[in-house]
Design a protein around this motif. Structure first.
Motif, PDB file in Angstrom:
ATOM      1  N   LYS A 308     -84.405  72.668 -60.574  1.00 18.59           N
ATOM      2  CA  LYS A 308     -85.627  73.239 -61.122  1.00 18.59           C
ATOM      3  C   LYS A 308     -85.418  73.709 -62.559  1.00 18.59           C
ATOM      4  N   SER A 309     -86.517  73.795 -63.291  1.00 19.91           N
ATOM      5  CA  SER A 309     -86.485  74.311 -64.658  1.00 19.91           C
ATOM      6  C   SER A 309     -86.197  75.804 -64.642  1.00 19.91           C
ATOM      7  N   SER A 310     -85.260  76.225 -65.500  1.00 10.85           N
ATOM      8  CA  SER A 310     -84.965  77.651 -65.628  1.00 10.85           C
ATOM      9  C   SER A 310     -86.061  78.368 -66.411  1.00 10.85           C
ATOM     10  N   LYS A 317     -89.517  66.611 -59.567  1.00 13.05           N
ATOM     11  CA  LYS A 317     -90.682  65.814 -59.194  1.00 13.05           C
ATOM     12  C   LYS A 317     -91.932  66.282 -59.926  1.00 13.05           C
ATOM     13  N   GLU A 318     -92.109  67.591 -60.028  1.00 11.65           N
ATOM     14  CA  GLU A 318     -93.284  68.133 -60.711  1.00 11.65           C
ATOM     15  C   GLU A 318     -93.279  67.784 -62.198  1.00 11.65           C
ATOM     16  N   LEU A 319     -92.108  67.797 -62.822  1.00  9.26           N
ATOM     17  CA  LEU A 319     -92.019  67.444 -64.243  1.00  9.26           C
ATOM     18  C   LEU A 319     -92.403  65.985 -64.455  1.00  9.26           C
ATOM     19  N   SER A 320     -91.894  65.096 -63.607  1.00  2.57           N
ATOM     20  CA  SER A 320     -92.212  63.672 -63.748  1.00  2.57           C
ATOM     21  C   SER A 320     -93.693  63.414 -63.500  1.00  2.57           C
ATOM     22  N   GLU A 321     -94.269  64.099 -62.525  1.00  2.00           N
ATOM     23  CA  GLU A 321     -95.694  63.924 -62.227  1.00  2.00           C
ATOM     24  C   GLU A 321     -96.566  64.445 -63.366  1.00  2.00           C
ATOM     25  N   TYR A 339     -85.302  67.749 -71.588  1.00  2.00           N
ATOM     26  CA  TYR A 339     -85.879  69.058 -71.294  1.00  2.00           C
ATOM     27  C   TYR A 339     -84.771  70.092 -71.086  1.00  2.00           C
ATOM     28  N   SER A 340     -83.704  69.683 -70.424  1.00  2.00           N
ATOM     29  CA  SER A 340     -82.626  70.634 -70.126  1.00  2.00           C
ATOM     30  C   SER A 340     -81.993  71.195 -71.386  1.00  2.00           C
ATOM     31  N   ILE A 372     -83.009  71.837 -65.022  1.00  2.00           N
ATOM     32  CA  ILE A 372     -83.652  70.744 -64.289  1.00  2.00           C
ATOM     33  C   ILE A 372     -82.770  69.504 -64.244  1.00  2.00           C
ATOM     34  N   GLN A 373     -81.720  69.469 -65.099  1.00  2.00           N
ATOM     35  CA  GLN A 373     -80.738  68.392 -65.073  1.00  2.00           C
ATOM     36  C   GLN A 373     -79.607  68.694 -64.097  1.00  2.00           C
ATOM     37  N   GLY A 374     -79.450  69.973 -63.756  1.00  2.00           N
ATOM     38  CA  GLY A 374     -78.392  70.368 -62.842  1.00  2.00           C
ATOM     39  C   GLY A 374     -77.558  71.500 -63.411  1.00  2.00           C
ATOM     40  N   PRO A 375     -76.514  71.942 -62.691  1.00  2.00           N
ATOM     41  CA  PRO A 375     -75.639  73.019 -63.163  1.00  2.00           C
ATOM     42  C   PRO A 375     -75.019  72.664 -64.511  1.00  2.00           C
TER      43      PRO A 375
END
Length: 430
Positions: A308-310, A317-321, A339-340, A372-375
């Motif tokens: 998820k976005s911090s 999924k929400e970002l892509s949609e 975005y990350s 949103i890219q991961g840790p």
């Protein structure tokens, strides 16, 4: 086709990274000049060199939608509090086109530092853009973060003090590729085709390092120059060696040429895994007809990723949609990666609460953030390796093609959606 002398990865990165960056800087200002102290202003300025045009412009089709959204998310509560200013300051970004040219990237970076007095540099998309920009930032001691730049290629320009890279690893790619290739019965003979640039050179090196110990025979005909028009000699060699896996790294136009020629000459491997070119649905469609069916590539980001976005709490999924609804276009992998980077910048500014360059640099080094890219946590070499997997292009419902996550390699938290299917099986071949 004449075979040219291969160059080492370090030789290449120095040519397109430090050399071109130095040319860009010296063309702008004498060596004794340094960035001027930024005048007190009412905003925070991020410099954003991007290849908006040229061979790697596919990485930036999400611009300006993504950048505008990220800046709006950062400024939703009036900006970021800066203690020395005694108030919140809005974040602004200055985006400049590098035209996919390393020399122009270095020149643009120096101007952003010397003329625009940026506070932070944020750069993305391949060594041709990132390497010269990072070199400029090291020279002028400007905090810099990069994304969409595999860490192996980034590290070749180091050691780094001011530049940081949050991206994926070629070694992780190969772990995913080996996982998904094992789902298809082949003779384990791989035809390696890598473009003679930093991406291609590092890809080829990784192939030799990881594939042969795993029991694969690698047929390597050497690096090929960008813009090659005829791959007949290479294809003939693959036929002779009974290659069943094509393993390549190249720009989208080069892949289109070689893949069309392979079909004309009746060379259709069971597996075609192609880095860089096949990250983008437009490149798969550009091959024409259904020729892109079953091809595969690295999954640097995917809507199914459980992150998820911090900044907003949005899921992948929400970002892509959101992007598809606003643009009418299919999502692409740089959505998450690019975005990350903004998430990292926002986190650094919030923790630093100052625009002092050294304090910002230390804040970057101390990053430990879930994006949103991961840790994302930088190590002592200034890199943070983010999760990646493997994907395959199949017929789509909403768009001509859709990609299915078929391998998670070293990152078992990534949810696979199926297995790799042989191109022969998909095309009804015996």
């Amino acid at each position: 086709m004449e075979k040219k002398r291969d160059i080492s990865r370090r030789e290449f990165i120095k040519m397109v990274g430090f050399t071109t960056a130095a040319v860009g800087v010296s063309a702008v200002v004498p060596k004794f000049l340094k960035p001027a102290q930024a005048a007190v202003r009412d905003h925070i300025l991020i410099g954003r060199p991007l290849p908006l045009t040229g061979p790697v412009s596919a990485f930036t089709t999400i611009t300006p939608w993504l950048d505008n959204k990220a800046i709006a998310d950062m400024n939703k509560d009036g900006g970021i509090y800066i203690k020395e200013a005694g108030k919140k300051l809005p974040v602004r970004v200055k985006t400049v086109d590098t035209e996919s040219d390393p020399t122009k990237a270095g020149d643009i970076a120096s101007k952003l530092v010397l003329n625009d007095n940026i506070d932070i540099m944020y750069v993305s998309a391949t060594p041709a853009t990132v390497s010269p920009v990072a070199a400029v930032c090291e020279r002028f001691k400007i905090p810099c973060v990069s994304t969409m730049m595999p860490v192996e290629m980034f590290l070749l320009g180091g050691p780094f003090t001011w530049a940081f890279d949050a991206s994926f690893s070629v070694g992780d790619y190969n772990a995913s590729f080996l996982q998904m290739w094992n789902d298809v019965k082949t003779n384990k003979t791989v035809g390696l085709l890598a473009q003679n640039d930093p991406d291609g050179v590092a890809w080829a090196d990784g192939a030799q390092h990881d594939l042969e110990p795993a029991g694969y025979k690698v047929i390597d005909t050497g690096r090929f120059p960008a813009g090659t028009m005829d791959y007949g000699t290479i294809i003939s060699g693959w036929k002779k060696e009974n290659v069943e896996i094509m393993f390549a790294n190249m720009s989208p136009p080069d892949f289109t040429r070689v893949w069309r020629q392979a079909f004309r000459e009746n060379f259709i491997p069971k597996i075609s895994t192609v880095g860089r070119a096949l990250l983008f649905p437009a490149a798969v469609e550009a091959v024409g007809g259904d020729l892109g069916l079953g091809t595969s590539t690295e999954a640097v980001w995917h809507p199914s990723y459980p992150f998820k976005s911090s900044l907003t709490g949005e899921t992948a999924k929400e970002l892509s949609e959101s992007y598809e609804a606003a643009s009418g276009k299919q999502w692409t992998a740089p959505l998450g990666g690019c975005y990350s980077g903004y998430e990292i910048v926002a986190d650094v500014l919030k923790r630093a609460q100052t625009l002092d360059k050294e304090t910002l640099r230390k804040a970057f080094a101390g990053t430990n953030l879930n994006t949103i890219q991961g840790p994302t946590k930088f190590n002592d070499k200034n890199v943070a390796v983010t999760p990646s997997g493997g994907l395959q292009w199949v017929k789509g419902k909403k768009f001509p093609y859709q990609c299915v996550l078929v391998a998670n390699g070293n990152y078992k938290m990534l949810p696979t959606e199926g297995r790799l299917i042989s191109i022969h099986e998909l095309r009804g071949m015996k």
